[in-house]
Structure formats: structure tokens, C-alpha cells
Design a protein around this motif. Structure first.
Motif, short mmCIF file in Angstrom:
data_model
loop_
_atom_site.label_atom_id
_atom_site.label_comp_id
_atom_site.label_asym_id
_atom_site.label_seq_id
_atom_site.Cartn_x
_atom_site.Cartn_y
_atom_site.Cartn_z
N ASP A 37 -5.24 14.05 -25.54
CA ASP A 37 -5.72 12.72 -25.16
C ASP A 37 -7.23 12.60 -25.26
OD1 ASP A 37 -3.15 11.78 -24.55
OD2 ASP A 37 -3.22 12.77 -22.59
N VAL A 38 -7.69 11.75 -26.17
CA VAL A 38 -9.12 11.55 -26.38
C VAL A 38 -9.65 10.62 -25.29
CG1 VAL A 38 -10.86 10.58 -27.94
CG2 VAL A 38 -8.98 11.96 -28.85
N VAL A 39 -10.74 11.03 -24.63
CA VAL A 39 -11.27 10.23 -23.53
C VAL A 39 -12.67 9.67 -23.82
CG1 VAL A 39 -9.90 11.44 -21.81
CG2 VAL A 39 -12.19 12.27 -22.33
N THR A 62 -9.14 15.67 -22.98
CA THR A 62 -8.96 16.31 -21.68
C THR A 62 -9.05 17.83 -21.81
OG1 THR A 62 -6.59 16.14 -22.01
CG2 THR A 62 -7.61 14.48 -20.62
N LYS A 63 -8.95 18.35 -23.04
CA LYS A 63 -9.01 19.80 -23.24
C LYS A 63 -10.41 20.29 -23.57
CE LYS A 63 -4.63 20.23 -25.74
NZ LYS A 63 -4.14 20.63 -27.09
N SER A 64 -11.13 19.53 -24.42
CA SER A 64 -12.35 20.11 -24.98
C SER A 64 -13.26 19.03 -25.55
CB SER A 64 -11.98 21.07 -26.12
OG SER A 64 -11.41 20.34 -27.18
N PRO A 87 -11.12 4.73 -26.44
CA PRO A 87 -11.07 5.98 -27.21
C PRO A 87 -9.64 6.38 -27.58
CG PRO A 87 -11.56 6.43 -24.89
CD PRO A 87 -11.65 4.94 -25.07
N GLU A 88 -8.65 5.84 -26.83
CA GLU A 88 -7.27 6.21 -27.11
C GLU A 88 -6.79 5.74 -28.48
OE1 GLU A 88 -8.33 4.19 -24.75
OE2 GLU A 88 -7.17 2.33 -24.70
N ARG B 406 5.08 24.85 -28.43
CA ARG B 406 4.73 23.43 -28.57
C ARG B 406 5.41 22.83 -29.80
NH1 ARG B 406 -0.85 20.30 -29.93
NH2 ARG B 406 0.06 18.26 -29.56
N TYR B 431 -6.49 26.13 -22.41
CA TYR B 431 -7.34 25.57 -23.48
C TYR B 431 -8.72 26.20 -23.54
CZ TYR B 431 -3.45 22.41 -23.39
OH TYR B 431 -2.18 21.93 -23.41
N LEU B 434 -11.81 28.00 -26.89
CA LEU B 434 -11.47 26.86 -27.73
C LEU B 434 -10.87 27.28 -29.07
CD1 LEU B 434 -14.66 24.69 -27.09
CD2 LEU B 434 -12.42 24.47 -26.01
N ASP B 437 -5.41 28.06 -30.16
CA ASP B 437 -4.62 26.86 -29.99
C ASP B 437 -3.68 27.03 -28.79
OD1 ASP B 437 -3.90 24.31 -30.85
OD2 ASP B 437 -2.14 25.09 -31.90
N GLU B 438 -3.58 26.00 -27.95
CA GLU B 438 -2.69 26.04 -26.77
C GLU B 438 -2.88 27.33 -25.97
OE1 GLU B 438 -0.87 23.63 -25.48
OE2 GLU B 438 -1.45 22.25 -27.08
N GLU B 488 -4.82 12.80 -16.29
CA GLU B 488 -6.22 13.16 -16.49
C GLU B 488 -6.89 12.28 -17.54
OE1 GLU B 488 -6.69 17.45 -17.07
OE2 GLU B 488 -4.80 17.69 -16.02
N ALA B 489 -6.13 11.89 -18.56
CA ALA B 489 -6.71 11.06 -19.63
C ALA B 489 -7.11 9.69 -19.08
CB ALA B 489 -5.73 10.91 -20.78
N ALA B 492 -10.17 9.94 -16.93
CA ALA B 492 -11.42 10.14 -17.68
C ALA B 492 -11.82 8.87 -18.43
CB ALA B 492 -11.27 11.30 -18.65
N ARG B 493 -10.80 8.13 -18.92
CA ARG B 493 -11.13 6.92 -19.70
C ARG B 493 -11.59 5.78 -18.80
NH1 ARG B 493 -5.57 7.47 -23.09
NH2 ARG B 493 -6.30 8.92 -24.70
#
Lengths: 125, 505
Positions: A37-39, A62-64, A87-88, B406, B431, B434, B437-438, B488-489, B492-493
Motif C-alpha cells: 500500500d503506497v501512502v 507501509t513497508k518501506s 497516492p493509492e 505469498r 520487511y 529491504l 522480499d517478504e 496502516e495504509a 498513513a494516507r
């Protein structure tokens, strides 16, 4: 995972679409899926000059946080203002409404050296 | 052979998470007129704030503070504390963070009135014991790291990183050199590039090779006399030992650069190998990771920085120093100055010295040997369940990759991590690094017993089986905790940083 035939790709997972001397840039479906998910998206400044492989922005999920590298060289003439509030779009429509910026290139600007869809698919399989 | 009960060690399934209702905020508990304190009647008449403080310094709005009784206040925070997972509650395999159990005796020592009751501004003549503690800790840290001297001032690991970079700058400046670049591997902790930027340098990233170590050829290709130094973690963030470290050190020193050791993973090598012997010039230590001082939670922390002899003159000051048969505060001749208002977070430093003294040299070596043994036990045990990112003997932590899970079943590292909490364990790191992956990064530390490791492994096996049989339940985890899966997304958004506690119509 979609990899449209009409686009060209960098090994850093950006796509490029050329119309005349303008090249539109974004990140690939593979990249948005890997990022999650891009924030937040940081786009380059309009008017800035970019060279092939230079960092031109950042995409935060949310990861990096990952840098976006210019697949072509030229001058940034437009950025996707919609990404600031949404951004989504990068996740929902990476090749369409989730585009990042447009670069005016002189000559081919490195476009011809980019991967075609088949080569990019081979890279990400 | 001694039989042990299979539950010996155990997991935190008995955590007192009673009920699932959300705990209200302190503001929602507020009732006008309630108070948890009362001032003594002094006879001094109250005066408006405007009489005492110039009006330009007064806020326009009155801050609305919560009004609660002591009884409700204590109940609120006790209930919140019972909803926390903590190191004292159970295994906390949060990779890269070294969340080991801290022996309580270290707290006891730091609580002694003779230590806790001393004002940091008291003169050296009245605080010889405290100065001796600092000199002794500096000597112990230098022995562990193979360095010449150290500053105890930096307030945490990241502050240590910045201090180290300022030392690097001072060293080069004293030679009339202005170098601009610092090299960092792509597996580095995120603090490294942040510290480099804050320190006024530019970051040059070098890739890892297919064994998960610094790509030596790529490193040599970016080395020149503009390089001030390189920041390395060894073992690196993949839990792998940088086997080419001697060659890396020689290459960096050849161009006049310095080597900075990120001590985040020091818990893997105590008494086995020393950064100084590997060729490092500057070492920061996270005392909360390696020497069992309080973890996180806002600190206080301590991130001492040890250096080789050629950098001693630049250390922050004043430093506790033995002068003749007395101790005094001495500032090194070319000091970069203070990096902390007082002498560092002294009671944290006292805990670290207590931990070191209790273990002794042989004990510290056992700490690392068991941390590495536990991580390899977990790696071996889980290698049949998940893919190991780099499947060879690791150091104190192991990085798994859930890419296959995944692709085949839509289960991500975050799903497994969230679900593990329902089994009575803190989640592993996800994560990071970096470049995997996963990634699912597990650091059991030396303080978990074989029985606890067994319980942890069984929990992972259970979750891996669920990933095949009931993937939807994993996406929804955790479901038994007071707070479930957070979006979480969305958070953050659409960041909302205020909370309106007034009753909503």
C-alpha cells in the motif's frame, strides 16, 4: 501481474511511454505489488533536468521507502498532481492514473535502451 | 537425563488481556472538577499568570487537561499496561532489536541512593564513585570492542551514529581534508543514511552480493579520496558475518577513509571477535541491546562511541578520567564538544556496567555463543516451514522470506507476524532488511530457553499450516486482541493527529 506490450521498462521497475518528444513515467505493476500500500509519493520538480538512473522521487509504502529512478534523460515538464492527495492511485492503476511525471527528451533520451515487455517479464518472473 | 515439562519456559498466552472493549482515552475519562492531587495551603495568594509572565509568552487558548481522580488515573494506566506485550511477559523475537530479558539486579544497583540521588552538577570531588563507574565502563567497552577510548555521552544509538560521523569529520578536517561521501551497504539500518545526511555527508550505496555480504568489487569501484568512510554492521542486518571484512578495511584505509562499526548487532560477537581487530576506527554501542539496559519506550537510552587511538583527541568532553589517584572531568584537546547536556544518561550507564561485571568476560562470551546457537536452532527448525533468505549458518538472527507463501497462497509476512501475537509471542521484524522480499526477521536472543524456542517454532508451524488451510483467517489476525488489524495504509494516507474527546452528537 500486468506488463503492457506498448510500454518500455527499466530494470529498476519504472515504465516509460513515448509520445513524440514526451515520455511519461511511472512505476510498474510488479513494483507497486512488491511495495504494498503506497501512502506517499514524492514527485520531481517541474523544470528540473534528469539523467538516466538518477533518483527523481520517492515512493513510500507501509513497508518501506524506495527511490524512483529516471528511465530516460530530459526535462521534467509535468507531474501527476493527483498523487499528492491520492497516492493509492499508484496501486490501483499503475499504468494509468498512477503515472508519476512527464519528461521532454532530446533525441531518444535513453528510451531505446529500455527493456520491452517480454524482457521485463523475464526479469520479474 | 533430566526430564523437563514441555511447558517449561512457556509463552505469554496468559497475558491478562481481559475483555475486548477499547480502553477510553484519558480525556474521555475526564469529569470537570476531579483531581488527582491537591496543593498544600501555603498562604501565598494566587495570582493570574499574566501578572508573572509577559503576555507575549502566554498561550491564547487554555489547554484542556484531563480531570480525573487518582483512582481512575491509576486504573487507566494499569489497564493500558496490561494490554502491552513486553520483554518481561514473554519471548520477543523482534529481529535487529535484540529484545533480550534484562536482569532485575541491574535495576536494583541503579536504584541505590548513592547513585540515583546524586545531582549531575555535583563537583568531581564529591562524586568520585560515579566517575569511577564511568571510567570502568569506558574501559570495559573498549576491551569488548578492541578500541582505545570512548565517550559515554550520546543518549542513544542514533545519537552515537551522529557523534561518530562528527568525529570522522573532525579527523579529516584536522588533516586539511574535506571529504564528502560515506559508503553504506544496501542492507544497512535506515538510521545509517539518516545519520550521514544529518552529519552533512552524501550517501553512496553499495549492493550486496549473492551471499548477502558487501559486494567487494562494487565497493572498490566507488572508493576514492572523496570517501570519508564506510558504515558497516557486522554481522550485517541479514544476520550474516561479513567474511571479507579484513579486505574491506584495507581497501577503505587505502584511500584514507575510516571504518564505522554500527554496534546494533554486537550481541553476536562478544568475546569472540572485536571490531577494533577487524579494522574499525569508530564503534557505537546500543547499551539496551547488548548490555541489557531498558529497551525503547522512550528511553532513556545510551549509545557510547568507542574510537581507535588516532581519534581520541576529538572525543566529546568532558570525559571522566583518572588523573593520578583521583578522578576528574577532562575535555580532550581537539574535542568536538558536548553531545549531551550532562554526562550521558548515567543511570543507564550504571546498569550496563552492572551487567558486564555480573557476567565477566567468559559470561559475555557465553551470551553471544547462546544468542547465535538459538538463532541457528530456529533457522534449522523453520527451514522446512519457510524459505530462509540466505540458508547458511547465521549469527544472532535469521531472515526468512515468505515470497513463495505469498505467490502460492496470498499470505504475506505481515499476516504471519500479526497472527503470531495471538499465540503469545511478540511479532518478529517484518520487511527488513529491504533487500529481502517478504522478510520475516527472527532474533530469539540468548535469554530464551530451549522450551520457549520449541513453543515459538510450533507456533510458526501452526500458522504455516493455517496459511494453506484457512488463509482468510490469517488476513484478519489478530482477532483475539483488544485491538485488531489496523488499516496502516489508511492511517498513513489520512493522518489525523488530534483527537476530539468531547461527546459526539
Amino acid at each position: 501481474m500486468e506488463t503492457p506490450e506498448n510500454l518500455r521498462y527499466s530494470s529498476d521497475h519504472e515504465w516509460a511511454a513515448r509520445t513524440g518528444t514526451t515520455v511519461r513515467i511511472g512505476i510498474t505493476d510488479y513494483a507497486q505489488d512488491a511495495l504494498g500500500d503506497v501512502v506517499y509519493v514524492e514527485a520531481p520538480a517541474v523544470g528540473s533536468t534528469v539523467s538516466v538512473g538518477a533518483a527523481i522521487g520517492e515512493v513510500e509504502s507501509t513497508k518501506s521507502v524506495s527511490e524512483i529512478y529516471a528511465p530516460v534523460a530530459g526535462t521534467v515538464i509535468a507531474v501527476n498532481e493527483a498523487l499528492a492527495d491520492h497516492p493509492e492511485l499508484v496501486n490501483a492503476d499503475p499504468y494509468g492514473e498512477g503515472w508519476l511525471c512527464e519528461v521532454a527528451v532530446e533525441g531518444e533520451g535513453g528510451f531505446d535502451a529500455l527493456l520491452d515487455a517480454e524482457a521485463y517479464r523475464a526479469l520479474t518472473d | 537425563m533430566t526430564m523437563t515439562h514441555p511447558a517449561a519456559g512457556g509463552k505469554a498466552s496468559s497475558a491478562p488481556l481481559m475483555g475486548r472493549a477499547a480502553e477510553p482515552t484519558i480525556f474521555e475519562l475526564s469529569q470537570p472538577g476531579r483531581s488527582s492531587f491537591q496543593f498544600r495551603t501555603t498562604g501565598v495568594p494566587p495570582r493570574p499568570a499574566g501578572d508573572l509572565i509577559p503576555s507575549e509568552f502566554l498561550a491564547d487558548d487554555v489547554v484542556e487537561l484531563a480531570e480525573v481522580s487518582e483512582r481512575d488515573l491509576v486504573a487507566h494506566f494499569t489497564r493500558l499496561s496490561h494490554r502491552q506485550f513486553s520483554v518481561d511477559l514473554g519471548a520477543y523475537p523482534l529481529g535487529s532489536c535484540t529484545m533480550k530479558y534484562n536482569p532485575k539486579v541491574c535495576d536494583t544497583i541503579a536504584s541505590l541512593p548513592g547513585l540515583a540521588g546524586v545531582h549531575p552538577g555535583a563537583p568531581a570531588s564529591l562524586t568520585q564513585g560515579w566517575l569511577e563507574i564511568m571510567v570502568s565502563l569506558e574501559a570495559a567497552l573498549c576491551e569488548v570492542t578492541g578500541m582505545a577510548s570512548a565517550t559515554l555521552q550520546p543518549a542513544a544509538g542514533a545519537a552515537g551514529e551522529l557523534t561518530g560521523l562528527l568525529l570522522m569529520r573532525a579527523y579529516h578536517a584536522a588533516r586539511g581534508e574535506e571529504r564528502r561521501r560515506i559508503i553504506i551497504p544496501d542492507s544497512a539500518h535506515g538510521t545509517n543514511p539518516a545519520s550521514v545526511t544529518l552529519g552533512g555527508y552524501d550517501v553512496t550505496t553499495v549492493p550486496s552480493d549473492d551471499r548477502g555480504c558487501v559486494d567487494l568489487a562494487a565497493l572498490k569501484a566507488v572508493l576514492d579520496t572523496d570517501v570519508a568512510g564506510i558504515m558497516l554492521t557486522n554481522p550485517n542486518t541479514l544476520g550474516l558475518f561479513e567474511e571479507d571484512i579484513a579486505e574491506i578495511a584495507a581497501a577503505v584505509h587505502d584511500v584514507g577513509g575510516l571504518l564505522y562499526y554500527d554496534g546494533a548487532n554486537l550481541n553476536a560477537i562478544l568475546g569472540v571477535v572485536r571490531p577494533g581487530d577487524m579494522g574499525f576506527d569508530i564503534v557505537h554501542m546500543n547499551l539496551h541491546k547488548t548490555f541489557a539496559t531498558p529497551h525503547g519506550g522512550g528511553g532513556p537510552g545510551a549509545g557510547p562511541v568507542a574510537v581507535s587511538s588516532r581519534l581520541t583527541e576529538f572525543l566529546p568532553g568532558p570525559r571522566a578520567t583518572k588523573v593520578g589517584d583521583r578522578y576528574d572531568w577532562v575535555t580532550p584537546p581537539s574535542s568536538i564538544g558536548r553531545v549531551h547536556g550532562w554526562h550521558g544518561n548515567a543511570l543507564v550507564l550504571a546498569r550496563a556496567l552492572a551487567y558486564i561485571e555480573i557476567h565477566g568476560g567468559d559470561g559475555l562470551r557465553k551470551v553471544s555463543e547462546r544468542a547465535v546457537l538459538n538463532a541457528n536452532w530456529i533457522r534449522q527448525r523453520l527451514s522446512t516451514v519457510f524459505d530462509v533468505a540466505f540458508d547458511r549458518p547465521c549469527m544472532h538472527e535469521v531472515v526468512l522470506s515468505l515470497t513463495t507463501l505469498r505467490k502460492d497462497h496470498g499470505i504475506k509476512a505481515i499476516d504471519v507476524a500479526k497472527r503470531l501475537m495471538e499465540e503469545g509471542f511478540h511479532a518478529p521484524t517484518v520487511y527488513f532488511p529491504l533487500i529481502v522480499d517478504e522478510a520475516l526477521m527472527i532474533e530469539p536472543t540468548e535469554t530464551e530457553s530451549l522450551q520457549t524456542l520449541e513453543a515459538l517454532a510450533q507456533a510458526f508451524e501452526l500458522i504455516a499450516a493455517e496459511a494453506l488451510s484457512d488463509p482468510d483467517s490469517l488476513h484478519a489476525a489478530p482477532r483475539t486482541s483488544p485491538v485488531g488489524r489496523v488499516d496502516e495504509a489508511l492511517a498513513a494516507r489520512q493522518l489525523i493527529q488530534t483527537f476530539d474527546a468531547r461527546p459526539q452528537p
